[in-house]
Design a protein around this motif. Structure first.
Motif, PDB file in Angstrom:
ATOM      1  N   THR A 161       0.601  -1.250   0.104  1.00 17.83           N
ATOM      2  CA  THR A 161       0.095   0.239  -0.238  1.00 17.83           C
ATOM      3  C   THR A 161       0.954   0.852  -0.021  1.00 17.83           C
ATOM      4  N   LYS A 162       0.377   2.373  -0.050  1.00 19.59           N
ATOM      5  CA  LYS A 162       1.494   3.443   0.136  1.00 19.59           C
ATOM      6  C   LYS A 162       1.764   3.855   1.583  1.00 19.59           C
ATOM      7  N   GLN A 163       0.900   3.660   2.061  1.00 20.49           N
ATOM      8  CA  GLN A 163       1.887   3.156   3.660  1.00 20.49           C
ATOM      9  C   GLN A 163       3.156   2.684   3.511  1.00 20.49           C
ATOM     10  N   ILE A 164       2.928   1.589   3.013  1.00 23.70           N
ATOM     11  CA  ILE A 164       4.047   1.051   2.947  1.00 23.70           C
ATOM     12  C   ILE A 164       5.030   0.797   2.706  1.00 23.70           C
ATOM     13  N   ARG A 165       4.725   1.153   1.079  1.00 17.04           N
ATOM     14  CA  ARG A 165       5.883   1.926   0.631  1.00 17.04           C
ATOM     15  C   ARG A 165       6.848   3.123   0.763  1.00 17.04           C
ATOM     16  N   GLU A 166       6.307   4.001   1.896  1.00 14.87           N
ATOM     17  CA  GLU A 166       6.805   5.154   2.744  1.00 14.87           C
ATOM     18  C   GLU A 166       7.814   4.292   3.812  1.00 14.87           C
ATOM     19  N   HIS A 167       6.898   3.437   4.159  1.00 10.51           N
ATOM     20  CA  HIS A 167       7.888   3.275   4.762  1.00 10.51           C
ATOM     21  C   HIS A 167       8.783   2.196   4.950  1.00 10.51           C
ATOM     22  N   LEU A 168       8.653   2.112   3.307  1.00 14.29           N
ATOM     23  CA  LEU A 168      10.415   1.374   2.836  1.00 14.29           C
ATOM     24  C   LEU A 168      11.355   2.183   2.170  1.00 14.29           C
ATOM     25  N   GLY A 169      10.570   3.229   2.013  1.00 11.12           N
ATOM     26  CA  GLY A 169      11.453   4.497   1.738  1.00 11.12           C
ATOM     27  C   GLY A 169      11.912   3.969   0.008  1.00 11.12           C
ATOM     28  N   HIS A 170      11.976   5.487   0.194  1.00  8.31           N
ATOM     29  CA  HIS A 170      12.616   5.788  -2.311  1.00  8.31           C
ATOM     30  C   HIS A 170      13.808   4.532  -2.081  1.00  8.31           C
ATOM     31  N   PHE A 171      14.746   4.443  -1.029  1.00  7.14           N
ATOM     32  CA  PHE A 171      15.918   4.196  -1.590  1.00  7.14           C
ATOM     33  C   PHE A 171      15.664   2.328  -2.154  1.00  7.14           C
ATOM     34  N   THR A 172      14.253   1.931  -1.632  1.00 10.48           N
ATOM     35  CA  THR A 172      13.723   0.299  -1.598  1.00 10.48           C
ATOM     36  C   THR A 172      13.147   0.383  -3.315  1.00 10.48           C
ATOM     37  N   THR A 173      13.650  -0.846  -3.762  1.00 10.90           N
ATOM     38  CA  THR A 173      13.093  -0.786  -5.062  1.00 10.90           C
ATOM     39  C   THR A 173      12.303  -2.224  -4.942  1.00 10.90           C
ATOM     40  N   ILE A 174      11.277  -2.009  -5.309  1.00  9.55           N
ATOM     41  CA  ILE A 174      10.032  -3.482  -5.226  1.00  9.55           C
ATOM     42  C   ILE A 174       9.543  -3.848  -6.763  1.00  9.55           C
ATOM     43  N   HIS A 175      10.130  -5.442  -6.519  1.00 10.94           N
ATOM     44  CA  HIS A 175      10.310  -6.319  -7.605  1.00 10.94           C
ATOM     45  C   HIS A 175       9.206  -7.230  -7.465  1.00 10.94           C
ATOM     46  N   GLN A 176       8.252  -8.025  -8.384  1.00  7.20           N
ATOM     47  CA  GLN A 176       7.785  -9.013  -8.466  1.00  7.20           C
ATOM     48  C   GLN A 176       8.035 -10.354  -7.874  1.00  7.20           C
ATOM     49  N   TYR A 177       7.575 -10.822  -6.448  1.00 11.94           N
ATOM     50  CA  TYR A 177       8.378 -12.153  -6.187  1.00 11.94           C
ATOM     51  C   TYR A 177       8.514 -12.840  -6.626  1.00 11.94           C
ATOM     52  N   GLU A 178       8.122 -13.027  -8.030  1.00  5.70           N
ATOM     53  CA  GLU A 178       8.870 -14.446  -8.891  1.00  5.70           C
ATOM     54  C   GLU A 178      10.105 -13.920  -9.826  1.00  5.70           C
ATOM     55  N   HIS A 179      10.296 -12.972  -9.361  1.00  4.62           N
ATOM     56  CA  HIS A 179      11.568 -11.958 -10.770  1.00  4.62           C
ATOM     57  C   HIS A 179      12.729 -13.094  -9.802  1.00  4.62           C
ATOM     58  N   VAL A 180      12.799 -12.863  -8.656  1.00  5.93           N
ATOM     59  CA  VAL A 180      13.863 -12.924  -7.747  1.00  5.93           C
ATOM     60  C   VAL A 180      15.155 -13.846  -8.729  1.00  5.93           C
ATOM     61  N   PHE A 181      14.468 -14.428  -9.003  1.00  7.81           N
ATOM     62  CA  PHE A 181      15.460 -15.884  -9.990  1.00  7.81           C
ATOM     63  C   PHE A 181      16.188 -14.882 -10.961  1.00  7.81           C
ATOM     64  N   ASP A 182      15.829 -13.869 -11.746  1.00  5.53           N
ATOM     65  CA  ASP A 182      16.281 -13.611 -12.981  1.00  5.53           C
ATOM     66  C   ASP A 182      17.124 -12.170 -12.398  1.00  5.53           C
ATOM     67  N   PHE A 183      17.002 -12.050 -11.075  1.00  6.78           N
ATOM     68  CA  PHE A 183      17.374 -10.868 -11.292  1.00  6.78           C
ATOM     69  C   PHE A 183      18.711 -11.392 -10.099  1.00  6.78           C
ATOM     70  N   LEU A 184      18.838 -12.524  -9.731  1.00  3.89           N
ATOM     71  CA  LEU A 184      20.081 -12.768  -8.532  1.00  3.89           C
ATOM     72  C   LEU A 184      20.798 -13.906 -10.048  1.00  3.89           C
ATOM     73  N   THR A 185      20.406 -14.422 -11.545  1.00  2.61           N
ATOM     74  CA  THR A 185      20.775 -14.825 -12.489  1.00  2.61           C
ATOM     75  C   THR A 185      21.626 -13.583 -13.290  1.00  2.61           C
TER      76      THR A 185
END
Length: 612
Positions: free
Chosen positions: A242-266
């Motif tokens: 939510t908007k509150q959660i995104r603000e909590h995580l901060g501007h320095f945090t990049t949010i990705h799809q859960y399933e994309h972790v393996f593509d990012f690691l690779t």
């Protein structure tokens, strides 16, 4: 084929010949009790081993060949597994002399040059490599399956949960997300790495100062995190943020799809030195080339999380006081209602929940309440069921192991009581357990001692009588997180994996850990006395070689039933410990009971805490 699991096993075995699954025809499949994050407790969608075997315990590994099916579990679950497994299964009692390890059993039953399949996402990398090497020595091959075979036969499999996310107040967390990342980057610099991969759900939850309820009793959410030298990435379904959660995580945090972790690691992490815990899944580990892997037993988030900061410590103490108020009210109620014949195992569990719900900051239980009377108590991790509810009888020992999740922390306490007159033997057994509990609670030891080195203190009195128990003496507890928190524990270990973790984890100041020796007689009764403790600096007259010494402060304050104690078995020092503990219960919890208006429970507490 008889039994409730026969048809499921047939469907599973029919997939063994499907070369599309892993490129080879399989002769066996391993089904661990795990998820993609190596969680101990699982969401319903990940209970694959339970689905195929019908065994509901939290720990165990199933192995299915073309002709046999076997299940390995530890001593907490021997009796339960023997009752739940049907005739299609063989129970393998891990840690018991004569029980083969999984690799040795496979070598004895497989034809030459067999292929053994397993979902690499469900198997910790360290354990995977050890098993793969052992099988290879005998000419067999461990292969990752393209998809999970259980999922292919589990037609009504539940969906992965998406519970609402909540933030943790700063007065509880003590550190901001940025504070934690900065500390971790210092550790990353020491390891000379570009990336740190965080896969355990409670590690991500702690790092991000967020909680949820994707797994029952565990306030976590399905996610991964990756820390770079100048970036921070979280992999979670974005629709949950939510908007509150995104603000909590901060501007320095990049949010990705859960399933994309393996593509990012690779595509990103694999190019540079990447720090990854040995307990991450083999699927995650395999995305990083061996030349770029920096592997440790646990990643630094787990060790940072285990050592609580000042805010976390104060919050944990606060929630344990709240929990003690609820438990005192519960046990006072039990002493009235059990002799009248008005209580069952399930109704007792429900009543203890209701008392907790009436207190501040309560979120949920921290695990399913173990409410057991008489023979039920001999099942170490017993779970009462409405379909087979049993009365709590005044002439039997009653064991209640329960805990709560509060916005300020997590609790886990066990008390064993008798609402009639215990036998001399029951009192002896109880007192020997108590002596072990006191020995551990009173110990002074050098900082950085390994947890397993203290395990025997809690067993000495039982051993002298030829008695023992089949579970660890203590485990770490999270701060509004998992009730079983690694990497530290006080146990010898029921398996090679647990023993290895115990050998590598050291005790330092600021760790919350349980003290829970017990004794169980199959078909008769169970006894356990459990308190949560905090490791603190010990006051010693000398400091050999500048060495720091530690001791434990007991933070769970609920009376230990005096009628169960055989005073003649206690030393003067042990009697003093009981009396001092009860004085603290009376002072701290008595004050809370008075301030909240629970007069009858206050009077009950005064009686329960009289000197022995």
């Amino acid at each position: 084929m008889k039994g409730t699991t026969g048809l499921k096993l047939d469907k599973l075995r029919n997939l063994f010949a499907n070369a599309k699954i892993c490129g080879e025809e399989l002769q066996a499949v391993i089904i661990p009790s795990s998820d993609a994050h190596q969680s101990e407790y699982l969401a319903d969608c990940d209970k694959r081993r339970q689905y195929i075997s019908a065994f509901t315990g939290s720990a165990g590994t199933a192995v299915v060949t073309l002709n046999e099916a076997a299940l390995w579990t530890d001593g907490r679950y021997f009796l339960q597994a023997s009752q739940e497994l049907d005739e299609n299964w063989t129970l393998m009692k891990a840690g018991v002399k004569g029980t083969p390890e999984i690799n040795d059993w496979l070598k004895s039953v497989l034809p030459p040059k067999s292929y053994v399949g397993c979902n690499a996402s469900m198997y910790a990398s360290g354990a995977w490599m050890a098993l793969a090497n052992s099988l290879e020595d005998s000419g067999h091959t461990l292969v990752p399956t393209a998809t999970d075979l259980i999922d292919m036969v589990w037609t009504d499999k539940p969906k992965q949960p998406e519970s609402p996310l909540m933030t943790v107040e700063h007065e509880v967390a003590g550190l901001t997300i940025s504070n934690k990342i900065d500390k971790l980057r210092e550790k990353m610099e020491g390891q000379n790495v570009e990336w740190l991969v965080v896969t355990a759900l409670d590690d991500v939850a702690w790092l991000c100062n967020m909680r949820a309820a994707d797994i029952q009793f565990n306030p976590v959410y399905f996610s991964y995190a990756v820390i770079g030298k100048s970036s921070f990435h979280i992999f979670i379904k974005p629709c949950r943020c939510t908007k509150q959660i995104r603000e909590h995580l901060g501007h320095f945090t990049t949010i990705h799809q859960y399933e994309h972790v393996f593509d990012f690691l690779t595509s990103v992490c694999a190019k540079d030195k990447t720090w990854i815990g040995k307990n991450s899944s083999q699927a995650v580990m395999s995305t990083i080339p061996k030349s770029n892997r920096v592997i440790t037993i646990d990643n630094p988030v787990a060790t940072m999380k285990a050592v609580k900061n000042t805010s976390e410590i104060e919050a944990m103490k606060r929630c344990n006081i709240t929990d003690a108020v609820a438990l005192c009210r519960f046990f006072q109620w039990m002493e009235t209602e059990v002799p009248a014949g008005n209580v069952t195992e399930c109704s007792a569990a429900q009543k203890s929940l209701e008392f907790r719900q009436q207190g501040p900051e309560f979120v949920s239980l921290s695990f399913g309440t173990i409410s057991s009377s008489g023979p039920s108590g001999s099942i170490i991790h017993y779970s009462p069921k409405l379909s087979d509810d049993k009365p709590v009888l005044a002439n039997q020992i009653y064991l209640c192991d329960s805990g709560g999740q509060y916005r300020s922390g997590t609790t886990d306490t066990t008390r064993t009581m008798h609402f009639g007159q215990p036998t001399a033997y029951e009192r002896e057994c109880f007192t020997r357990v108590l002596k072990g509990h006191i020995s551990l609670a009173s110990v002074v030891f050098p900082a950085r001692t390994k947890g397993y080195m203290l395990d025997t203190l809690a067993r000495q009195s039982l051993w002298k009588a030829g008695l023992d128990f089949r579970h660890g003496v203590g485990h770490g507890v999270g701060s509004f997180l998992n009730v079983h928190e690694g990497p530290v524990g006080l146990y010898i270990g029921n398996s090679s994996r647990i023993t290895k973790v115990a050998e590598d984890a050291e005790l330092t100041e600021g760790i919350f850990i349980t003290n829970e020796p017990g004794y169980y007689e199959d078909g008769k009764f169970g006894i356990r006395i459990e308190n949560l403790m905090l490791s603190v600096p010990a006051k010693t007259p000398y400091h050999f070689g500048g060495q720091q010494f530690l001791g434990f402060e007991t933070v769970a304050l609920i009376p230990i039933q005096r009628k169960m104690i055989e005073k003649s078995l206690l030393s003067e020092e042990e009697i003093a410990w009981v009396n001092n503990y009860h004085t603290k219960c009376r002072k701290v919890i008595g004050g809370e009971l008075k301030s909240r208006g629970y007069v009858e429970t206050y009077q009950w507490l005064q009686e329960q805490t009289q000197p022995i």
